[in-house]
Design a protein around this motif. Sequence first.
Motif, short mmCIF file in Angstrom:
data_model
loop_
_atom_site.label_atom_id
_atom_site.label_comp_id
_atom_site.label_asym_id
_atom_site.label_seq_id
_atom_site.Cartn_x
_atom_site.Cartn_y
_atom_site.Cartn_z
N ARG A 161 -8.59 -4.69 0.30
CA ARG A 161 -7.54 -4.14 -0.54
C ARG A 161 -6.32 -5.09 -0.34
O ARG A 161 -5.52 -5.06 -1.68
CB ARG A 161 -7.11 -2.69 0.01
N ILE A 162 -5.91 -5.48 0.80
CA ILE A 162 -4.68 -6.68 0.79
C ILE A 162 -4.84 -7.93 0.51
O ILE A 162 -3.83 -8.49 0.97
CB ILE A 162 -3.79 -5.89 2.00
N ILE A 187 -10.98 -3.04 -6.88
CA ILE A 187 -9.71 -3.43 -6.45
C ILE A 187 -9.20 -4.62 -7.45
O ILE A 187 -7.82 -4.64 -7.82
CB ILE A 187 -9.79 -3.94 -5.04
N THR A 209 -11.05 -11.31 -1.88
CA THR A 209 -9.67 -11.01 -2.60
C THR A 209 -8.70 -11.79 -2.14
O THR A 209 -7.40 -11.55 -2.46
CB THR A 209 -9.48 -9.56 -2.41
N CYS A 269 -4.75 -2.60 -5.24
CA CYS A 269 -5.01 -2.41 -3.86
C CYS A 269 -4.83 -0.92 -3.91
O CYS A 269 -5.46 -0.44 -2.77
CB CYS A 269 -4.02 -2.83 -3.08
N ARG A 278 0.75 -1.14 0.02
CA ARG A 278 -0.03 0.04 -0.02
C ARG A 278 0.98 1.25 -0.14
O ARG A 278 1.69 1.29 0.70
CB ARG A 278 -0.83 -0.03 1.19
N GLU A 300 -9.94 -2.02 4.10
CA GLU A 300 -8.48 -2.12 4.24
C GLU A 300 -8.02 -3.62 3.77
O GLU A 300 -7.12 -3.88 3.17
CB GLU A 300 -7.99 -1.46 5.29
#
Length: 257
Positions: A239-240, A215, A246, A220, A11, A236
């Motif tokens: 995102r990762i 995303i 994901t 990310c 990030r 968050e």
Amino acid sequence: MNFNLTQIPDRIKKPRNSGITMVMDKGLSIPEAQNMMSVGHPHIDIVKLGFGTSFVTPNLREKIEVYKSYDIPVYFGGTLFEAFLIRNQFNDYISVCKEYDISYMEVSDGSINIPHAEKCGYIEKLAKHGTVLSEVGSKDAAHIIPPYKWIELMSAELKAGSSYVIAEAREAGNVGIYRGSGEVREGLVQEILTQIPGEKILWEAPQKAQQLYFIELLGCNVNLGNIAPTEVIPLETMRIGLRGDTFNLFLNGNGQH
């Protein structure tokens, strides 16, 4: 982070220019704002006081201070800008931003019609006072803007001085870049991205499926807006790659953008 895990995508570190999470505060109390910041501040980049809520929120200055104490910029929703504009109070809007020490401003035309050259003029003027985000796309579901027009408008607004262009979705995520069902208008998004740099676009994505789409498409560090306060930490993790949706996206170097 609290422990070591390999294969977590990088990030961009704060203060960041992309990978932004913009949270929409629709009237949190001061303790609620403090609670949100106590866990969310590493992952929040901007807070928007949604639509005209700042007009009726008690202890507004004190609430803005809560966000500022965490170095998080705050701005008034675009609808408030439009409310000042339609009443011929543009200079009053600037004064209010100065009075509350607000250096981010949103220029939108989702509720009123502003000739585009005029809108760009407002962007240019406000850019002298701070950071401008301008919103493209109507709040009226019946008003469908063709892709070439989105590109034209976004391009002109960036040239006029907007730091980011916001792709309209409304707080519910069912107009603009989305169909009434909340489904992404994928062809439109893909076409916009052929001409407008992704890091200059803030995609309003209040719904989880919408966040996931962007995303997967852009990685990310995509800019996402209109995130609910309770969704900051869940977003968050998505995102990762630490949420089911994901989980496999970034393993073995997949999905890095």
